[in-house]
Design an enzyme around this catalytic site. Structure first.
Site, PDB file in Angstrom:
ATOM      1  N   GLU A 176      21.490  66.142 -89.006  1.00 46.09           N
ATOM      2  CA  GLU A 176      22.266  66.367 -90.084  1.00 46.09           C
ATOM      3  C   GLU A 176      23.833  66.221 -89.897  1.00 46.09           C
ATOM      4  O   GLU A 176      24.292  67.387 -89.897  1.00 46.09           O
ATOM      5  CB  GLU A 176      21.784  67.869 -90.564  1.00 46.09           C
ATOM      6  N   ASN A 219      18.687  62.237 -87.259  1.00 41.68           N
ATOM      7  CA  ASN A 219      17.661  62.958 -88.325  1.00 41.68           C
ATOM      8  C   ASN A 219      18.286  63.616 -89.352  1.00 41.68           C
ATOM      9  O   ASN A 219      19.403  64.208 -89.167  1.00 41.68           O
ATOM     10  CB  ASN A 219      16.544  63.959 -87.468  1.00 41.68           C
ATOM     11  N   HIS A 255      11.916  66.722 -96.806  1.00 42.95           N
ATOM     12  CA  HIS A 255      11.721  67.959 -97.587  1.00 42.95           C
ATOM     13  C   HIS A 255      11.696  67.511 -99.085  1.00 42.95           C
ATOM     14  O   HIS A 255      12.900  67.508 -99.664  1.00 42.95           O
ATOM     15  CB  HIS A 255      12.792  68.985 -97.208  1.00 42.95           C
ATOM     16  N   GLU A 284       9.820  65.560 -91.484  1.00 43.46           N
ATOM     17  CA  GLU A 284       9.746  67.062 -91.997  1.00 43.46           C
ATOM     18  C   GLU A 284       9.111  67.316 -93.410  1.00 43.46           C
ATOM     19  O   GLU A 284       9.702  68.101 -93.784  1.00 43.46           O
ATOM     20  CB  GLU A 284      10.940  67.624 -91.450  1.00 43.46           C
ATOM     21  N   ASP A 286       7.540  68.285 -96.538  1.00 48.45           N
ATOM     22  CA  ASP A 286       6.745  69.213 -97.302  1.00 48.45           C
ATOM     23  C   ASP A 286       7.230  68.927 -98.661  1.00 48.45           C
ATOM     24  O   ASP A 286       8.270  68.461 -99.203  1.00 48.45           O
ATOM     25  CB  ASP A 286       6.917  70.721 -96.920  1.00 48.45           C
TER      26      ASP A 286
END
Length: 375
Positions: A176, A219, A255, A284, A286
């Site tokens: 990030e 990432n 996400h 990651e 969800d």
């Protein structure tokens, strides 16, 4: 997505709409997962592909009314071992957890995850080495000189990556580092602010020296599609590769929220990074939804969630460089989402009793039906 899959997801969602289990202590209302090793996501993965999850622990879990999930919940560990052939440390390798004091490393929980993975024939993703968030106060408020900060980071990377040499498949080296406008985080990232952008290249070089075989990744979130942020990574990585910096991969976190549309250019985005010679991954995933406290998802929400999960996996499977797909936790009771998004929830693929949502079946269908030249 195939129309049959969507129809199946809707039917399954309707069947599961009531009753739903929202309490970890509630009596299970659904048929629990079968015990056969073939009745699992990992049993369907194409050759060379990894389906993974974050291992719950550290971070927000330390403030919740339950003990550490990974070390205390045996049913959780059983599902973790059975369903996945890849695991990531959710918080146990982040700076604030791993480095509680200067010169002190809390390796025990991370060691346990790596040992668990070895016993269960799983690979491990390391997360993360350089980040603007979840840094300990002793670091951010320590008043260190530039030379001292550089030494601290170099020693950290050499120590952590070196400890797990040969045991980590992929490392999120830099996490990030751009904001949503594609601007480098030169203010809130202590490393970039104090040491300049070149520290990112240094981090990759140090990680490669510590473990020559681990794959080294950038990432980030909100880089699923082609936008200002992913464009910034594309330009940076081109520049770093031209300098000989050992960047092996680019990963998008995934996400997602049902509030927003699905990033339809996911595949095109992954492919352009692949053309740079990089591996790609989705790390990651969800899919959260609007959900009032105590409420249960509607069949329509569950079907839409299943669609988003499936489209993310299908996008990865359709790109030969994308060999790793990780969900950020698999059971709602340990999800980070309600803590950080109080009006949203039910973001994972299993209910609190480990029974399976439509999203689980959607992922399994995609793995079983993959005609991507991998099997």
């Amino acid at each position: 997505m195939k129309p049959l899959r969507i129809a199946t997801a809707v039917l399954v969602a309707a069947a599961m709409a009531t009753p739903l289990v929202s309490s970890a202590s509630a009596t299970p209302q659904h048929q629990p997962p079968g015990q056969s090793k073939k009745d699992a996501l990992r049993a369907e993965v194409p050759k060379g592909f990894f389906i993974g999850t974050a291992v719950a622990g550290g971070g927000h879990h330390e403030d919740q009314p339950y003990p550490d999930p990974f070390s205390s919940d045996q049913p959780y560990r059983n599902v973790l071992a059975k369903e996945f052939n890849s695991v990531s440390a959710e918080n146990q390798m982040k700076w604030d957890f791993l480095r509680p004091e200067p010169g002190v490393y809390r390796f025990g929980p991370a060691d346990d995850i790596v040992a668990f993975a070895k016993r269960n024939n799983q690979v491990v993703r390391g997360h993360t080495l350089l980040w603007h968030s979840q840094n300990p106060a002793w670091l951010t408020e320590g008043g260190y000189t530039k030379a001292q900060l550089k030494q601290i980071l170099r020693d950290h990377i050499r120590t952590v990556v070196g400890r797990y040499k040969g045991k980590i498949q992929q490392w999120d080296v830099a996490n990030e580092i751009f904001d949503d406008q594609g601007v480098l985080r030169s203010q809130d990232n202590i490393w970039i602010r104090e040491l300049g952008p070149g520290i990112v290249a240094d981090a990759f070089r140090w990680a490669r020296q510590a473990d020559p075989k681990a794959k080294l990744y950038f990432n980030d979130y909100n880089v699923e599609g082609i936008n200002a942020k992913s464009n910034a990574y594309y330009a940076l990585i081109q520049d770093l590769l031209a300098q000989g910096v050992p960047v092996d991969g680019f990963s998008t976190q995934g996400h997602l929220s049902l509030r927003y549309g699905f990033p339809g250019d996911l595949t095109d985005n992954l492919r352009r990074f692949a053309r740079l010679g990089l591996e790609t991954a989705i790390t990651e995933v969800d899919v959260r939804m609007d959900l009032a406290p105590g409420a249960t998802p509607t069949p329509e929400q569950l079907a839409k969630q299943a669609e988003y999960y499936q489209r993310m996996l299908d996008g990865c499977l359709s790109v030969s460089s994308c060999n790793s797909f990780t969900i950020w936790g698999f059971v709602d009771k340990y999800s980070w989402v309600p803590v950080f998004f109080p009006s949203e929830g039910a973001a994972t693929i299993m209910w609190d009793d480990f029974s399976r949502k439509p999203a689980y079946h959607a992922l399994r269908d995609s793995l079983k039906d993959c005609y991507c030249g991998r099997k």
